[in-house]
Design a protein around this motif. Sequence first.
Motif, short mmCIF file in Angstrom:
data_model
loop_
_atom_site.label_atom_id
_atom_site.label_comp_id
_atom_site.label_asym_id
_atom_site.label_seq_id
_atom_site.Cartn_x
_atom_site.Cartn_y
_atom_site.Cartn_z
N VAL A 18 141.29 2.11 56.11
CA VAL A 18 141.06 3.47 56.58
C VAL A 18 141.04 4.38 55.37
O VAL A 18 142.07 4.60 54.72
CB VAL A 18 142.15 3.93 57.57
CG1 VAL A 18 141.93 5.37 58.00
CG2 VAL A 18 142.22 3.01 58.78
N GLN A 96 140.77 2.40 69.87
CA GLN A 96 140.06 3.45 69.14
C GLN A 96 140.83 4.78 69.24
O GLN A 96 140.98 5.50 68.25
CB GLN A 96 138.65 3.61 69.68
CG GLN A 96 137.80 4.59 68.91
CD GLN A 96 136.37 4.65 69.43
OE1 GLN A 96 136.07 4.16 70.51
NE2 GLN A 96 135.50 5.26 68.67
N LEU A 97 141.35 5.09 70.44
CA LEU A 97 142.12 6.31 70.63
C LEU A 97 143.41 6.26 69.81
O LEU A 97 143.79 7.24 69.17
CB LEU A 97 142.45 6.50 72.11
CG LEU A 97 143.24 7.75 72.48
CD1 LEU A 97 142.48 9.01 72.07
CD2 LEU A 97 143.53 7.76 73.97
N ARG A 99 143.93 4.58 67.05
CA ARG A 99 143.55 4.74 65.64
C ARG A 99 143.23 6.20 65.32
O ARG A 99 143.60 6.71 64.27
CB ARG A 99 142.36 3.84 65.30
CG ARG A 99 142.73 2.38 65.25
CD ARG A 99 141.54 1.51 64.97
NE ARG A 99 141.92 0.11 65.03
CZ ARG A 99 141.13 -0.87 65.38
NH1 ARG A 99 139.88 -0.63 65.70
NH2 ARG A 99 141.57 -2.11 65.42
N GLN A 100 142.54 6.87 66.24
CA GLN A 100 142.20 8.27 66.05
C GLN A 100 143.47 9.11 65.98
O GLN A 100 143.61 9.98 65.12
CB GLN A 100 141.29 8.76 67.18
CG GLN A 100 140.86 10.19 67.05
CD GLN A 100 139.98 10.63 68.21
OE1 GLN A 100 139.71 9.86 69.13
NE2 GLN A 100 139.56 11.87 68.19
N ARG A 101 144.41 8.84 66.90
CA ARG A 101 145.68 9.58 66.90
C ARG A 101 146.46 9.33 65.62
O ARG A 101 147.06 10.24 65.05
CB ARG A 101 146.51 9.20 68.11
CG ARG A 101 145.98 9.77 69.40
CD ARG A 101 146.81 9.35 70.57
NE ARG A 101 146.30 9.92 71.81
CZ ARG A 101 146.57 9.47 73.01
NH1 ARG A 101 147.36 8.42 73.16
NH2 ARG A 101 146.06 10.03 74.07
N GLU A 103 145.20 8.54 62.69
CA GLU A 103 144.49 9.25 61.62
C GLU A 103 144.83 10.74 61.67
O GLU A 103 145.09 11.36 60.63
CB GLU A 103 142.97 9.04 61.76
CG GLU A 103 142.16 9.65 60.65
CD GLU A 103 142.44 9.04 59.29
OE1 GLU A 103 142.37 9.78 58.30
OE2 GLU A 103 142.73 7.83 59.22
N GLU A 104 144.89 11.33 62.87
CA GLU A 104 145.25 12.74 63.00
C GLU A 104 146.69 12.97 62.54
O GLU A 104 146.98 13.95 61.85
CB GLU A 104 145.09 13.19 64.45
CG GLU A 104 143.64 13.29 64.89
CD GLU A 104 143.48 13.51 66.39
OE1 GLU A 104 144.50 13.59 67.11
OE2 GLU A 104 142.33 13.59 66.84
N GLN A 107 146.79 12.93 58.82
CA GLN A 107 146.22 14.16 58.27
C GLN A 107 147.22 15.31 58.37
O GLN A 107 147.35 16.11 57.45
CB GLN A 107 144.92 14.52 59.01
CG GLN A 107 143.77 13.59 58.73
CD GLN A 107 143.35 13.62 57.27
OE1 GLN A 107 143.46 14.62 56.58
NE2 GLN A 107 142.89 12.48 56.78
#
Length: 125
Positions: A18, A96-97, A99-101, A103-104, A107
């Motif tokens: 990532v 996917q959700l 992984r997105q969470r 990543e957020e 950040q």
Amino acid sequence: RFANHSCDPNTQVDAWNVKGELRVGFFARKPIRKGEEIVFNYCFESFDKQKVPCRCGAANCSGFLGEKPKSLANPNPNPNAKKSKKQLEAQRARLQLERQREEERLQQQKAAFENRGMEQRDQRL
């Protein structure tokens, strides 16, 4: 935090990249009860002639790390083999959700860290 080896693991490990950072995920291969130890197959590869004994205690234990586990009378099939296309799509969407969470969250942590650094710099000035 730590996961031990087993010739009959309850998880499998997948790795992905990532934004240049290695990420590792443990994914259940079978149901895991509350309090049950998380174990995976190390897939250990020895570069010398000395074998490392395996003491996992599984019914299909190979006896040494890096050797293929013994076959059982009723081998545990690939957990994804019996899943329908709809179930696989739902699982993919959940991953996917997640992984997105993640990543957020990373950040947000990065932004908080950078803000802390700016505040400390301003206090010194």
